[in-house]
Scaffold this motif. Structure first.
Motif, PDB file in Angstrom:
ATOM      1  N   PRO A  71      40.302  50.384  44.460  1.00 37.23           N
ATOM      2  CA  PRO A  71      40.341  49.037  45.449  1.00 37.23           C
ATOM      3  C   PRO A  71      39.818  47.839  44.659  1.00 37.23           C
ATOM      4  CG  PRO A  71      38.583  50.604  46.106  1.00 37.23           C
ATOM      5  CD  PRO A  71      39.400  51.133  44.945  1.00 37.23           C
ATOM      6  N   GLU A  72      40.483  46.680  44.922  1.00 38.81           N
ATOM      7  CA  GLU A  72      39.856  45.433  44.306  1.00 38.81           C
ATOM      8  C   GLU A  72      38.639  45.031  44.719  1.00 38.81           C
ATOM      9  OE1 GLU A  72      41.796  43.411  42.383  1.00 38.81           O
ATOM     10  OE2 GLU A  72      43.493  44.705  42.213  1.00 38.81           O
ATOM     11  N   ASP A  73      37.960  45.427  45.988  1.00 43.54           N
ATOM     12  CA  ASP A  73      36.714  44.901  46.452  1.00 43.54           C
ATOM     13  C   ASP A  73      35.737  45.718  45.939  1.00 43.54           C
ATOM     14  OD1 ASP A  73      37.152  46.954  48.222  1.00 43.54           O
ATOM     15  OD2 ASP A  73      37.183  45.884  49.942  1.00 43.54           O
ATOM     16  N   HIS A  74      35.733  46.711  45.121  1.00 46.44           N
ATOM     17  CA  HIS A  74      34.650  47.529  44.682  1.00 46.44           C
ATOM     18  C   HIS A  74      33.627  46.903  43.756  1.00 46.44           C
ATOM     19  CE1 HIS A  74      32.803  51.547  43.847  1.00 46.44           C
ATOM     20  NE2 HIS A  74      32.617  51.058  42.694  1.00 46.44           N
ATOM     21  N   TYR A  76      32.657  46.649  40.642  1.00 43.14           N
ATOM     22  CA  TYR A  76      33.012  47.234  39.340  1.00 43.14           C
ATOM     23  C   TYR A  76      31.830  46.766  38.280  1.00 43.14           C
ATOM     24  CZ  TYR A  76      37.398  49.064  41.313  1.00 43.14           C
ATOM     25  OH  TYR A  76      38.130  49.589  41.978  1.00 43.14           O
ATOM     26  N   THR A  93      40.188  46.705  37.696  1.00 42.91           N
ATOM     27  CA  THR A  93      41.233  47.522  38.312  1.00 42.91           C
ATOM     28  C   THR A  93      42.302  47.782  37.689  1.00 42.91           C
ATOM     29  OG1 THR A  93      42.294  45.530  39.393  1.00 42.91           O
ATOM     30  CG2 THR A  93      40.600  46.524  40.890  1.00 42.91           C
TER      31      THR A  93
END
Length: 142
Positions: A71-74, A76, A93
């Protein structure tokens, strides 16, 4: 005999699947190799190369599957300022999706043609575009 072909393309989306089967088949034909193997490798760490069926619904399913896994909103660790680059790393991502798809494929060549199933196509996958991208097509055999 070994022949190496470089193929450069411009992607136009952040995440994109591009059919490259025709480019690979052309490289095999132009090589003159009748029996051997063809290797397709991406030169980038936020792209992928995969083999699958060419259907819009399946492409959509693959993209949705990768979005669920990455997911983009993790939060990282790679999404931070990188002093060596002088900018923020905003593409974790892309790296992780590349890890899942792999950056290469290998196909056999018989009688001057790629040996593949009737539904198999070769895709280049962009996970951090738009960008200028290069794949290497290596044809080996006799």
């Amino acid at each position: 005999m070994v022949r190496l072909v470089s193929h450069t393309m411009l992607t136009n989306k952040y995440n994109q699947m591009i059919l490259i089967t025709k480019e690979v088949e052309q490289a095999v034909r132009e090589s003159g190799i009748k029996n051997g193997v063809v290797n397709v490798v991406s030169k980038h760490t936020t792209t992928g190369v995969l083999v699958n069926e060419s259907l819009e619904c399946l492409e959509s399913d693959i993209n949705e599957f990768l979005q669920r896994l990455v997911p983009e909103d993790h939060p990282y660790a790679h999404a931070r300022m990188l002093k060596d680059y002088g900018s923020t790393a905003g593409n974790p991502t892309g790296h992780l999706k590349s890890l899942l798809t792999g950056n290469h494929c290998h196909m056999l060549i018989a009688d001057g043609e790629i040996v593949k199933g009737g539904a198999q196509e070769i895709y280049f996958c962009e996970f951090d575009g738009p960008a200028k991208r290069t794949i290497l097509i290596q044809v080996m055999g006799e």
